[in-house]
Design an enzyme around this catalytic site. Structure first.
Site, PDB file in Angstrom:
ATOM      1  N   SER A  64       0.794  -1.224   0.000  1.00 38.92           N
ATOM      2  CA  SER A  64       0.000   0.000   0.000  1.00 38.92           C
ATOM      3  C   SER A  64       0.828   1.277   0.000  1.00 38.92           C
ATOM      4  CB  SER A  64      -0.958   0.013   1.179  1.00 38.92           C
ATOM      5  OG  SER A  64      -0.243  -0.068   2.385  1.00 38.92           O
ATOM      6  N   HIS A  97       1.365   4.530   4.970  1.00 38.27           N
ATOM      7  CA  HIS A  97       0.696   5.251   3.888  1.00 38.27           C
ATOM      8  C   HIS A  97       1.286   6.652   3.727  1.00 38.27           C
ATOM      9  CE1 HIS A  97      -3.042   2.545   4.734  1.00 38.27           C
ATOM     10  NE2 HIS A  97      -2.033   1.891   4.178  1.00 38.27           N
TER      11      HIS A  97
END
Length: 290
Positions: free
Chosen positions: A144, A195
């Site tokens: 991610s 992230h």
């Protein structure tokens, strides 16, 4: 951190179904190779997740630097893999056609390692600022972070437009920041630092310093100029006039007609409806929708 197995890997089946809907011949080589590597390592992991996830403790203090290579390409379960790889398909098709396969592969390789380093720096800083050593133990795994970085690149190379994140219309340029906050609020167990590291690395590239450094390291690497990228574009898959994925609307063929924002909202609703699915898969969700 142990991989969750629940019998049939529905996420993997859905992923393979969507790959074949797109058509292997229509997926650029680096995107396809990266996807295949992630699927292969999901089926045949090199080590247990606890041995591949990256953290300050394991990466910096224990000097287990191989985790920088292993963490991005291992996933907690089939849904974690599914959401990440569907997002990779979308971004890979657009960016690899724009940048060329060689440069795109170079970016994927550098980003995968650098995001792990930035992640450790962020967790180390949080541990110091909050006087909480548990941040040094936080162990992240999955693709991610790279997807958040690719989202920044995609918005840079395809400017304009807006995204609808949970009913909030925002410029695509800033969508990744809203998604970062929304995912953390709706799924607190996800890796906020991971992230954020992806966004920061993406900005380091698009704003210049990282791109300049990569170019300097590559020496006479020709694919940083437009003419070389154009040759790469026409040398392979994209030269075929029947190539169907030339516009964002064609993404519908492998998302069941849902926009990226709708996929994002559906996944979050599912998470709230069934907290049992609040596994790290939503950690990476469509992060990066668009």
């Amino acid at each position: 951190m142990q991989r969750r197995r629940r019998g049939v890997d529905v996420g993997l089946i859905l992923l393979l179904s969507q790959v074949f809907q797109v058509g292997l011949e229509n997926i650029p080589p680096v995107t396809l190779g990266t996807l295949a590597l992630n699927v292969f390592l999901f089926l045949k992991p090199l080590k247990p997740l606890l041995k591949v996830c990256i953290s300050v403790d394991q990466g910096y203090y224990q000097k287990d630097w191989q985790r920088l290579l292993l963490a991005p390409v291992h996933h907690a379960d089939d849904w974690h893999l599914y959401f990440n790889m569907v997002s990779l398909l979308w971004k890979g098709i657009k960016l690899e056609r724009k940048l060329g396969s060689v440069l795109f592969g170079y970016i994927i390789a550098v980003f995968s390692v650098l995001i792990g380093i930035v992640y450790m720096v962020l967790e180390f800083a949080l541990a110091g600022l909050l006087n909480d050593s548990s941040y040094k133990m936080n162990c992240a795994v999955g693709f991610s972070g790279v997807l958040f970085a690719l989202k920044v690149l995609n918005n840079h190379y395809h400017p304009g437009g807006t995204s609808n994140i949970m009913g909030i219309r925002v410029s695509s340029r800033y969508a990744c920041w809203l998604e970062l906050v929304a995912i953390h609020l709706c799924s607190p167990g996800t890796s906020f630092a991971g992230h954020l590291a992806g966004i920061l690395v993406g900005l380091m590239y698009t704003l210049g310093p990282l791109k300049m450094l990569m170019k300097a390291i590559a020496g006479d690497f020709p694919y940083f100029n437009d003419s070389a990228r154009q040759r790469d574009y026409y040398s392979g898959y994209s030269r075929h006039p029947s190539y169907p994925y030339n516009t964002p609307g064609d993404y519908d063929t492998y998302t069941g007609g849902l926009t990226e924002e709708e996929q994002f909202e559906r996944a979050l609703r599912n998470s709230l409806h069934d907290r049992g699915r609040n596994f790290i898969a939503l950690d990476i969700l469509s992060y990066c929708l668009s």
